[in-house]
Motif scaffolding. Structure first.
Motif, PDB file in Angstrom:
ATOM      1  N   VAL B 218      57.165  51.896  33.802  1.00 19.88           N
ATOM      2  CA  VAL B 218      55.951  51.139  34.107  1.00 19.88           C
ATOM      3  C   VAL B 218      54.960  52.067  34.818  1.00 19.88           C
ATOM      4  CG1 VAL B 218      55.000  49.296  35.547  1.00 19.88           C
ATOM      5  CG2 VAL B 218      57.129  48.932  34.283  1.00 19.88           C
ATOM      6  N   ASN B 219      53.720  52.030  34.360  1.00 16.58           N
ATOM      7  CA  ASN B 219      52.685  52.826  35.031  1.00 16.58           C
ATOM      8  C   ASN B 219      52.221  52.060  36.264  1.00 16.58           C
ATOM      9  OD1 ASN B 219      50.416  54.209  35.860  1.00 16.58           O
ATOM     10  ND2 ASN B 219      49.813  54.747  33.763  1.00 16.58           N
ATOM     11  N   VAL B 220      52.859  52.365  37.410  1.00 17.84           N
ATOM     12  CA  VAL B 220      52.637  51.588  38.629  1.00 17.84           C
ATOM     13  C   VAL B 220      51.189  51.713  39.099  1.00 17.84           C
ATOM     14  CG1 VAL B 220      53.272  51.371  41.062  1.00 17.84           C
ATOM     15  CG2 VAL B 220      55.045  51.726  39.347  1.00 17.84           C
ATOM     16  N   LEU B 221      50.669  52.944  39.084  1.00 17.29           N
ATOM     17  CA  LEU B 221      49.306  53.167  39.570  1.00 17.29           C
ATOM     18  C   LEU B 221      48.305  52.347  38.757  1.00 17.29           C
ATOM     19  CD1 LEU B 221      47.324  54.693  41.377  1.00 17.29           C
ATOM     20  CD2 LEU B 221      47.256  56.495  39.648  1.00 17.29           C
ATOM     21  N   ARG B 222      48.417  52.429  37.415  1.00 14.15           N
ATOM     22  CA  ARG B 222      47.462  51.723  36.557  1.00 14.15           C
ATOM     23  C   ARG B 222      47.567  50.213  36.774  1.00 14.15           C
ATOM     24  NH1 ARG B 222      48.097  51.480  30.180  1.00 14.15           N
ATOM     25  NH2 ARG B 222      49.511  49.853  30.908  1.00 14.15           N
ATOM     26  N   THR B 223      48.796  49.710  36.853  1.00 18.66           N
ATOM     27  CA  THR B 223      48.981  48.266  37.019  1.00 18.66           C
ATOM     28  C   THR B 223      48.388  47.783  38.338  1.00 18.66           C
ATOM     29  OG1 THR B 223      51.047  48.547  35.831  1.00 18.66           O
ATOM     30  CG2 THR B 223      50.697  46.433  36.907  1.00 18.66           C
ATOM     31  N   LYS B 224      48.623  48.557  39.416  1.00 20.26           N
ATOM     32  CA  LYS B 224      48.079  48.150  40.708  1.00 20.26           C
ATOM     33  C   LYS B 224      46.557  48.161  40.670  1.00 20.26           C
ATOM     34  CE  LYS B 224      51.712  49.151  43.996  1.00 20.26           C
ATOM     35  NZ  LYS B 224      52.171  49.997  45.100  1.00 20.26           N
ATOM     36  N   ILE B 225      45.975  49.199  40.052  1.00 22.89           N
ATOM     37  CA  ILE B 225      44.512  49.277  40.000  1.00 22.89           C
ATOM     38  C   ILE B 225      43.960  48.086  39.218  1.00 22.89           C
ATOM     39  CG2 ILE B 225      42.601  50.592  38.996  1.00 22.89           C
ATOM     40  CD1 ILE B 225      44.012  53.111  39.941  1.00 22.89           C
ATOM     41  N   ILE B 226      44.623  47.724  38.117  1.00 25.76           N
ATOM     42  CA  ILE B 226      44.178  46.554  37.347  1.00 25.76           C
ATOM     43  C   ILE B 226      44.236  45.302  38.220  1.00 25.76           C
ATOM     44  CG2 ILE B 226      44.810  45.010  35.436  1.00 25.76           C
ATOM     45  CD1 ILE B 226      45.643  47.501  33.867  1.00 25.76           C
ATOM     46  N   ALA B 227      45.351  45.144  38.971  1.00 22.03           N
ATOM     47  CA  ALA B 227      45.509  43.951  39.813  1.00 22.03           C
ATOM     48  C   ALA B 227      44.404  43.874  40.854  1.00 22.03           C
ATOM     49  CB  ALA B 227      46.877  43.969  40.500  1.00 22.03           C
ATOM     50  N   TYR B 228      44.129  44.993  41.523  1.00 22.30           N
ATOM     51  CA  TYR B 228      43.108  44.975  42.573  1.00 22.30           C
ATOM     52  C   TYR B 228      41.711  44.783  41.987  1.00 22.30           C
ATOM     53  CZ  TYR B 228      46.329  46.064  46.338  1.00 22.30           C
ATOM     54  OH  TYR B 228      47.326  45.981  47.271  1.00 22.30           O
ATOM     55  N   MET B 229      41.475  45.342  40.786  1.00 29.09           N
ATOM     56  CA  MET B 229      40.144  45.169  40.181  1.00 29.09           C
ATOM     57  C   MET B 229      39.918  43.713  39.773  1.00 29.09           C
ATOM     58  SD  MET B 229      39.527  48.643  37.987  1.00 29.09           S
ATOM     59  CE  MET B 229      37.838  48.261  37.533  1.00 29.09           C
ATOM     60  N   LEU B 230      40.948  43.100  39.172  1.00 25.61           N
ATOM     61  CA  LEU B 230      40.808  41.683  38.808  1.00 25.61           C
ATOM     62  C   LEU B 230      40.597  40.840  40.067  1.00 25.61           C
ATOM     63  CD1 LEU B 230      43.546  41.353  36.049  1.00 25.61           C
ATOM     64  CD2 LEU B 230      41.085  41.120  35.745  1.00 25.61           C
ATOM     65  N   ASP B 231      41.326  41.191  41.116  1.00 27.71           N
ATOM     66  CA  ASP B 231      41.198  40.514  42.401  1.00 27.71           C
ATOM     67  C   ASP B 231      39.752  40.621  42.903  1.00 27.71           C
ATOM     68  OD1 ASP B 231      41.570  39.501  44.979  1.00 27.71           O
ATOM     69  OD2 ASP B 231      42.336  41.408  45.742  1.00 27.71           O
ATOM     70  N   GLY B 232      39.190  41.837  42.881  1.00 32.68           N
ATOM     71  CA  GLY B 232      37.816  42.031  43.345  1.00 32.68           C
ATOM     72  C   GLY B 232      36.823  41.262  42.480  1.00 32.68           C
ATOM     73  N   LEU B 233      37.041  41.305  41.163  1.00 31.44           N
ATOM     74  CA  LEU B 233      36.147  40.601  40.239  1.00 31.44           C
ATOM     75  C   LEU B 233      36.146  39.100  40.507  1.00 31.44           C
ATOM     76  CD1 LEU B 233      35.220  41.483  36.838  1.00 31.44           C
ATOM     77  CD2 LEU B 233      36.506  39.367  36.815  1.00 31.44           C
ATOM     78  N   LEU B 234      37.345  38.541  40.722  1.00 30.27           N
ATOM     79  CA  LEU B 234      37.431  37.103  40.952  1.00 30.27           C
ATOM     80  C   LEU B 234      36.888  36.729  42.329  1.00 30.27           C
ATOM     81  CD1 LEU B 234      40.876  36.530  39.291  1.00 30.27           C
ATOM     82  CD2 LEU B 234      38.711  35.560  38.551  1.00 30.27           C
ATOM     83  N   ALA B 235      37.054  37.617  43.321  1.00 31.20           N
ATOM     84  CA  ALA B 235      36.479  37.352  44.642  1.00 31.20           C
ATOM     85  C   ALA B 235      34.956  37.338  44.531  1.00 31.20           C
ATOM     86  CB  ALA B 235      36.943  38.396  45.657  1.00 31.20           C
ATOM     87  N   ALA B 236      34.399  38.243  43.709  1.00 35.38           N
ATOM     88  CA  ALA B 236      32.950  38.249  43.502  1.00 35.38           C
ATOM     89  C   ALA B 236      32.515  36.952  42.816  1.00 35.38           C
ATOM     90  CB  ALA B 236      32.539  39.457  42.663  1.00 35.38           C
ATOM     91  N   ALA B 237      33.321  36.485  41.838  1.00 35.11           N
ATOM     92  CA  ALA B 237      33.007  35.210  41.185  1.00 35.11           C
ATOM     93  C   ALA B 237      33.014  34.088  42.221  1.00 35.11           C
ATOM     94  CB  ALA B 237      34.022  34.923  40.082  1.00 35.11           C
ATOM     95  N   ALA B 238      33.967  34.142  43.165  1.00 36.86           N
ATOM     96  CA  ALA B 238      33.996  33.148  44.238  1.00 36.86           C
ATOM     97  C   ALA B 238      32.692  33.179  45.018  1.00 36.86           C
ATOM     98  CB  ALA B 238      35.184  33.405  45.169  1.00 36.86           C
ATOM     99  N   GLY B 239      32.193  34.397  45.278  1.00 35.64           N
ATOM    100  CA  GLY B 239      30.926  34.539  45.987  1.00 35.64           C
ATOM    101  C   GLY B 239      29.775  33.922  45.214  1.00 35.64           C
ATOM    102  N   LEU B 240      29.798  34.071  43.870  1.00 35.53           N
ATOM    103  CA  LEU B 240      28.750  33.481  43.042  1.00 35.53           C
ATOM    104  C   LEU B 240      28.793  31.956  43.138  1.00 35.53           C
ATOM    105  CD1 LEU B 240      28.892  35.701  39.823  1.00 35.53           C
ATOM    106  CD2 LEU B 240      27.214  35.760  41.661  1.00 35.53           C
ATOM    107  N   PHE B 241      29.992  31.392  43.052  1.00 33.59           N
ATOM    108  CA  PHE B 241      30.113  29.933  43.153  1.00 33.59           C
ATOM    109  C   PHE B 241      29.663  29.437  44.530  1.00 33.59           C
ATOM    110  CE2 PHE B 241      32.728  30.202  39.358  1.00 33.59           C
ATOM    111  CZ  PHE B 241      32.372  29.036  38.704  1.00 33.59           C
ATOM    112  N   LEU B 242      30.006  30.218  45.564  1.00 36.63           N
ATOM    113  CA  LEU B 242      29.611  29.840  46.911  1.00 36.63           C
ATOM    114  C   LEU B 242      28.087  29.830  47.027  1.00 36.63           C
ATOM    115  CD1 LEU B 242      30.940  29.180  49.637  1.00 36.63           C
ATOM    116  CD2 LEU B 242      30.732  31.587  50.245  1.00 36.63           C
TER     117      LEU B 242
END
Lengths: 323, 332
Positions: B218-242
């Motif tokens: 498993v490419n641990v680095l790539r998977t973690k970066i994907i997880a954190y990027m999706l997390d950031g993207l969804l947090a930004a979406a939360a900001g838009l809804f707010l």
């Protein structure tokens, strides 16, 4: 480089991190003097160290629980409740001060012990237990003081507590004497007592520690109780320093205390680190804020610089070893 | 464990029993959500002498939207055995940017929304790189970046203000009908697709045992970066809804989402020890958290005591969930 390394004392990596943390604090002081001449004046250094001592007290408790891989997110409202309990029960009278101090510290210990019981007996993750406890204390404080509108809420801290935060002995502020005592005591407890060795053992390998005869549950409860004690103690010092209690006075201490612990070279996963480093970390963070204030930086620059410096220090010496 | 002993402890119950045991966290979260909905309807009916209607449903769903997105974002990182304290900072930044940039037309609002989502993903990328490449613990990395993102948000919007076009508000949190449920459904479908993708499977693998998954390729680095990027993207979406709900911006209102997103994730049955739970649970957790506030409000609980009851509820839910989950796993 290799030849020079030979003359350096042989220290464990954790001990090196304490050295790094102290060096970081000194470098930050020197940067302060460079960008703002007069920064190293005695009065200014004293003020910075006194303010750092409040962070250092909270971080002492945080250090205990982080050493076993826990965390205490209930610090802000335990501190705040402590400050309010001290002011309201003493009513600003010296005669009632001893009882008020005892009640405040007792409250901190009790709340911490409940945290520890939740973690140790019910297996609740420390993040959840202490986060919920923070809300519980916040709700109780707000509810019972009617949103901090009660008659006793505006009471001042007793003069004896105020002088503890402002007075000086032999030219050194009392708050610093207290901190020195705490540094010596906590370091001694962690390094030479059974309790301390058991704490490191539990943090390194809970299973092995239990098999070696450590009472994991009892120890966990005691460590969280210690964290509550130190948060309440910081509340007493802060209400003495500021004169009155206020709502939200504990909020800045949550993330700052955790940052001080990790900058001080304590492994956030537990088992490794020393309180001396944590004390240096508390000083570093306070110096950093003071430098930025002295430079008249706007709020946002302070916030960004704070984050950048924490990350830079961690990248410099807080990294995990290669797996 | 040698194979012969492990074969003795293999589940021997029915297929259904196995499914229940596997998804116990999600089932418990669903049950709590059902109880919360029933509780809300009951208290509302007792107090208002009628059943909650379209208006109540719409306002509840709309007020839950930012937390739903923030919680799903948080769940990606928690599944990797991490934690993201910077969620509040990203929500702040997105909220502030939305209020400053969006202007008056829907077109510019949508264009800037895309930019803001990218900024959120970039924030996540920074977290992911520091955690993955920097070999620092997630909790301390995101503690540092929280401070940075909060500072940037205040730089963008020093005082509360700005404006959000009404058409954008109508699109995201329409006050007339619970159209926002569509976004929750889309989020759930997106999760279902991601869960079956390579990064989705890897996410659970590194959450369960990072060293073993690395050994298995498993490419641990790539998977973690994907997880954190999706997390950031969804947090930004939360900001838009707010921002859409408030129709203006404030660079500090998002702070609370750091801790509430963790609460929602825990209530949703996602294990803070990684590798267990799902984003669907996080959605349920976010809805539960919102409903609790509503129940306390309609139950005429003194608002000053609100955080006390929320704390008590969180502990009861977690302890009860642990006891029930443990009992079911032991019986098998």
């Amino acid at each position: 480089m290799k030849a020079a390394m030979k003359y350096l004392p042989r220290l464990a990596p954790e001990s090196w991190r304490v050295v790094y943390a102290i060096v970081a604090a000194i470098v930050l002081f020197l940067i302060g003097e460079a960008v703002h001449p007069g920064f190293l004046g005695l009065a200014n250094v004293e003020t910075i160290l006194v303010i750092a001592s409040f962070v250092g007290l909270v971080a002492a408790g945080q250090c205990f629980v982080i050493l076993i891989g826990g965390i205490d997110l209930s610090v802000p409202w335990v501190l705040n409740a402590g400050a309010i309990v001290l002011a309201t029960t003493s009513m600003g009278l010296d005669a009632r001060a001893p009882l008020a101090v005892a009640a405040t510290l007792g409250l901190g210990i009790a709340v911490g012990a409940v945290n520890g019981a939740g973690v140790a007996w019910f297996g609740i993750p420390a993040v959840v237990m202490t986060l919920a406890m923070n809300g519980i204390i916040e709700g109780l404080v707000l509810g019972f003081t009617g949103g901090f509108t009660c008659a006793a809420c505006s009471a001042y801290a007793p003069p004896v507590v105020q002088s503890l935060a402002h007075g000086a002995l032999l030219g050194v502020p009392d708050a610093l004497w207290l901190w020195v005592v705490v540094i010596v005591l906590v370091s001694a407890v962690l390094s030479i007592t059974r309790f301390g060795r058991a704490t490191y053992a539990l943090g390194n390998n809970p299973r092995a520690a239990v098999l070696a005869g450590v009472d994991a549950r009892g120890l966990t409860i005691m460590l969280y109780a210690a964290s509550g004690f130190f948060a309440a103690l910081a509340g007493i010092m802060l209400v003495g320093f500021g004169g009155q209690a206020s709502l939200g006075m504990g909020d800045p201490y949550l993330f700052t205390s955790i940052a001080a612990v990790v900058i001080g070279g304590v492994n956030i996963l537990g088992g490794r680190g020393h309180y001396l480093g944590v004390a240096a970390g508390a000083v570093s963070l306070t110096v950093l804020v003071s430098v930025l204030l002295a430079l008249n930086m706007p709020d946002y620059v302070r916030s960004i610089a704070y984050g950048v410096v924490i990350l830079a220090l961690l990248l410099a010496y807080g990294r995990e070893t290669e797996t | 464990m040698p194979p012969e002993t492990s074969s003795l402890t293999l589940p021997r119950g029915s297929r259904l029993g196995h499914t229940i045991a596997q998804n116990i966290g999600l089932i418990l979260a669903g049950s709590i959500l059902l109880l919360a909905i029933l509780g809300f309807v009951l208290i509302y009916a007792l107090e208002q002498h009628r059943l909650p209607g379209n208006f109540e449903l719409t306002s509840t769903v709309n007020s839950a939207m930012p937390l739903v997105f923030a919680a799903v974002g948080q769940s990606f990182v928690v599944l990797t055995k991490g934690i993201d304290l910077s969620v509040g900072g990203v929500v702040d930044l997105a909220n502030a940017m939305a209020a400053v940039t969006m202007g008056k037309t829907l077109g510019s609002a949508l264009l800037w929304s895309v930019v803001i989502l990218f900024v959120g993903a970039a924030c996540g990328l920074l977290n992911g790189l520091l955690v993955g490449l920097g070999r620092l613990q997630p909790i301390v990395v995101t503690l540092g970046t929280l401070s940075i993102f909060q500072g940037l948000a205040i730089r963008v919007l020093p005082q509360p203000g700005g404006a959000i076009p009404p058409s954008f508000t109508d699109l995201l949190v329409n006050p007339n009908a619970p159209y926002a449920l569509i976004f929750i459904v889309l989020l759930g479908l997106g999760w279902a697709a991601f869960r079956r993708s390579r990064p989705g499977v890897d996410l659970y693998a590194i959450g369960n045992d990072e060293a073993a998954s690395r050994t298995l390729g498993v490419n641990v680095l790539r998977t973690k970066i994907i997880a954190y990027m999706l997390d950031g993207l969804l947090a930004a979406a939360a900001g838009l809804f707010l921002a859409a709900s408030a129709t203006a911006g404030d660079a500090t209102t998002g702070d609370s989402y750091t801790l509430t997103s963790i609460v929602a994730v825990v209530l949703g049955g996602v294990s803070l020890f990684g590798g267990r739970g799902s984003a669907i649970g996080a959605i349920a957790g976010a809805l539960i958290t919102t409903l609790i506030v509503d129940i306390l409000f309609f139950g005429h609980v003194d608002p000053l005591f609100q955080s006390f009851y929320e704390g008590v509820f969180l502990l009861i839910a977690v302890v009860a969930g642990g006891v029930i989950g443990g009992a079911i796993r032991r019986r098998r």
